[in-house]
Motif scaffolding. Sequence first.
Motif, PDB file in Angstrom:
ATOM      1  N   LYS A 280      51.975  44.352  39.465  1.00  0.00           N
ATOM      2  CA  LYS A 280      51.753  45.779  39.762  1.00  0.00           C
ATOM      3  C   LYS A 280      51.349  46.534  38.509  1.00  0.00           C
ATOM      4  N   ALA A 281      51.973  46.241  37.389  1.00  0.00           N
ATOM      5  CA  ALA A 281      51.622  46.917  36.136  1.00  0.00           C
ATOM      6  C   ALA A 281      50.185  46.596  35.734  1.00  0.00           C
ATOM      7  N   ALA A 282      49.766  45.335  35.898  1.00  0.00           N
ATOM      8  CA  ALA A 282      48.396  44.951  35.553  1.00  0.00           C
ATOM      9  C   ALA A 282      47.387  45.610  36.489  1.00  0.00           C
ATOM     10  N   LEU A 283      47.719  45.671  37.776  1.00  0.00           N
ATOM     11  CA  LEU A 283      46.828  46.313  38.732  1.00  0.00           C
ATOM     12  C   LEU A 283      46.691  47.804  38.463  1.00  0.00           C
ATOM     13  N   ASP A 284      47.792  48.472  38.095  1.00  0.00           N
ATOM     14  CA  ASP A 284      47.733  49.901  37.765  1.00  0.00           C
ATOM     15  C   ASP A 284      46.801  50.137  36.592  1.00  0.00           C
ATOM     16  N   ALA A 285      46.930  49.289  35.564  1.00  0.00           N
ATOM     17  CA  ALA A 285      46.074  49.451  34.390  1.00  0.00           C
ATOM     18  C   ALA A 285      44.614  49.172  34.721  1.00  0.00           C
ATOM     19  N   ALA A 286      44.367  48.130  35.516  1.00  0.00           N
ATOM     20  CA  ALA A 286      42.991  47.750  35.854  1.00  0.00           C
ATOM     21  C   ALA A 286      42.304  48.814  36.697  1.00  0.00           C
ATOM     22  N   THR A 287      42.983  49.318  37.716  1.00  0.00           N
ATOM     23  CA  THR A 287      42.363  50.308  38.601  1.00  0.00           C
ATOM     24  C   THR A 287      42.212  51.664  37.921  1.00  0.00           C
ATOM     25  N   ALA A 288      43.142  51.979  36.996  1.00  0.00           N
ATOM     26  CA  ALA A 288      43.003  53.230  36.244  1.00  0.00           C
ATOM     27  C   ALA A 288      41.773  53.176  35.358  1.00  0.00           C
ATOM     28  N   PHE A 289      41.509  51.996  34.799  1.00  0.00           N
ATOM     29  CA  PHE A 289      40.323  51.845  33.941  1.00  0.00           C
ATOM     30  C   PHE A 289      39.043  51.903  34.766  1.00  0.00           C
ATOM     31  N   TRP A 405      52.355  38.518  29.393  1.00  0.00           N
ATOM     32  CA  TRP A 405      52.504  39.194  28.098  1.00  0.00           C
ATOM     33  C   TRP A 405      51.163  39.382  27.398  1.00  0.00           C
ATOM     34  N   SER A 406      50.131  38.740  27.903  1.00  0.00           N
ATOM     35  CA  SER A 406      48.840  38.759  27.220  1.00  0.00           C
ATOM     36  C   SER A 406      48.131  40.098  27.402  1.00  0.00           C
ATOM     37  N   ASP A 407      47.487  40.546  26.321  1.00  0.00           N
ATOM     38  CA  ASP A 407      46.664  41.759  26.404  1.00  0.00           C
ATOM     39  C   ASP A 407      45.472  41.559  27.345  1.00  0.00           C
ATOM     40  N   ASP A 408      45.111  40.291  27.595  1.00  0.00           N
ATOM     41  CA  ASP A 408      43.957  40.002  28.450  1.00  0.00           C
ATOM     42  C   ASP A 408      44.309  40.055  29.941  1.00  0.00           C
ATOM     43  N   PHE A 409      45.604  40.121  30.262  1.00  0.00           N
ATOM     44  CA  PHE A 409      46.016  40.043  31.667  1.00  0.00           C
ATOM     45  C   PHE A 409      45.412  41.156  32.521  1.00  0.00           C
ATOM     46  N   PRO A 410      45.510  42.442  32.144  1.00  0.00           N
ATOM     47  CA  PRO A 410      44.872  43.487  32.975  1.00  0.00           C
ATOM     48  C   PRO A 410      43.367  43.303  33.093  1.00  0.00           C
ATOM     49  N   ALA A 411      42.731  42.861  31.990  1.00  0.00           N
ATOM     50  CA  ALA A 411      41.280  42.664  32.038  1.00  0.00           C
ATOM     51  C   ALA A 411      40.918  41.520  32.984  1.00  0.00           C
ATOM     52  N   MET A 412      41.730  40.460  33.008  1.00  0.00           N
ATOM     53  CA  MET A 412      41.469  39.338  33.910  1.00  0.00           C
ATOM     54  C   MET A 412      41.640  39.757  35.361  1.00  0.00           C
ATOM     55  N   ILE A 413      42.646  40.595  35.631  1.00  0.00           N
ATOM     56  CA  ILE A 413      42.846  41.109  36.989  1.00  0.00           C
ATOM     57  C   ILE A 413      41.698  42.030  37.387  1.00  0.00           C
ATOM     58  N   LEU A 414      41.260  42.878  36.465  1.00  0.00           N
ATOM     59  CA  LEU A 414      40.136  43.772  36.745  1.00  0.00           C
ATOM     60  C   LEU A 414      38.882  42.979  37.076  1.00  0.00           C
ATOM     61  N   LYS A 415      38.671  41.897  36.339  1.00  0.00           N
ATOM     62  CA  LYS A 415      37.492  41.077  36.600  1.00  0.00           C
ATOM     63  C   LYS A 415      37.553  40.470  37.990  1.00  0.00           C
ATOM     64  N   LEU A 416      38.757  40.102  38.424  1.00  0.00           N
ATOM     65  CA  LEU A 416      38.906  39.577  39.785  1.00  0.00           C
ATOM     66  C   LEU A 416      38.576  40.640  40.827  1.00  0.00           C
ATOM     67  N   LEU A 417      39.102  41.847  40.610  1.00  0.00           N
ATOM     68  CA  LEU A 417      38.863  42.925  41.571  1.00  0.00           C
ATOM     69  C   LEU A 417      37.382  43.263  41.679  1.00  0.00           C
TER      70      LEU A 417
END
Length: 488
Positions: A280-289, A405-417
């Motif tokens: 959920k935290a990664a998705l919030d960051a990805a969609t906000a971006f 814990w990776s800084d790349d995690f939100p970016a990887m989720i965003l790429k999926l979306l």
Amino acid sequence: MGFLSPIWFLALAALTIPLLIHLWNIRPGKTLKVGSISLITEASKTSSSSFKLLHILLLILRCLLLALIAIFLSKPVWEKMISPSKTKGWILIPKENFNETYTKFKPQVDSLTGKGYELHYFNEGFVKRDSTKQQADTASNTNYWGLVKQLERSGQGRPVYIFTPNFKKHFKGSKPTVHLKLKWQTYTQADSVSKWIASAAFTNDGSIKVTDGTSTPQGTTYGSKILKNDGDAVHTVRTQNGRTSISLNGSKDAPVIVDTTTQRIAIYTDNYPLDAKYLKAALDAATAFSGTKTTIKQYNNTAIPLGQTWLFWLSDKPVPSNISTQSKHIFAYADGKPVDVNSWIEPGHIALKKRISSKENDSQVIWTDGFGDAILSYSNSSPASWRGRGGLYTHFNPAWSDLVWSDDFPAMILKLLQQQPASQPNGRDRRIINNHQLQPDIVNYNMPISPLRESGQTDVSGYFWLLLMVVFAAERVLNYNIKQRENG
């Protein structure tokens, strides 16, 4: 003359039927008129028969009728043959870009035609072109490798020169191995850059997020930007009848309607609430971006509203069919026994501590481990599923990997979306293939030279049908006349 369905010639066996009918001729006894039968003793009744051909013309017509029926059902076609002595070989150029290709290789083409080579289209049937006169080009996405295989089957044993563009979209399937005397030259077309709008959608603040696609000989890229309702130097935004559309300035493409829907994301936590928290935290960051209109909700039971854009199924249980069929994308944990490993996740080289053995062999791999095995795979099924037969072969949990814990995690989720599993529209593809890669594997041997066939076949079954009707009419008239004479 050729036949598309020669199996119907077996019907010629029916010619024996009229022959037997005419041979087995039962002759009735003659009637003798007498004044009195008192002096005639009774004798046994007899009949006579003889094997003798009568009415030979009628027999011939009936046999011809059956033969014509067999020929008609065999689908006769007429094929023109070119004398081998007149043609040294073929020059093949695609019809859809003939003018540009001919201009590019004009000296070579003119030299070959002067030596006796024939100009044909590098398209289905290999139709002969009478001249190099300019004609309108037509759009097509011909598979050149498939045509080379057809060329070998056509019996062409003379040298062949092929001139084509080198766009990757024309080379599909596996590279063929052929027995041809073949030389192939390619070039990059002048229209080697294509730009289009891949998608456009409203954001939470009313702006427009537009994603542009650009395809060049080097590859295809996508870029996104946020626009206001007045557009920018590259895009024009219009609103008409309550619908907003966007187009590229100077483009002849139809405007793209801006998507007004909201992206709905559901997370099913089941027995993994901690995993859901990190996701959920990664998705919030990805969609906000990204800025797209999005709602994210968590569920600890299967009472999930239908029509989700994304369903993240963090469970070892299978997705219920009613939810699966009503979700556009499904991201699910793979089922199986976890094993401890000492590897990493690519992209990002993120430490991997525990995983589930991959069983995938027919899906698109998105993330891999250090050995190249799938960590996340995609199956382009309906609905589109980020799980194939398995799914994510690890968990969103620090005990399984350092992914969360990776800084790349939100970016990887965003790429999926934002992932577009299907490639760019085929008509937009401007990627090229290396000349060495596109050349078929040539097996050299002394192939016998056969007469060159003109492309295309003329259906002549209509003529046989007409002849069939004439013979049938003649048979009926002759049969009627014979019966009239016998009865008279």
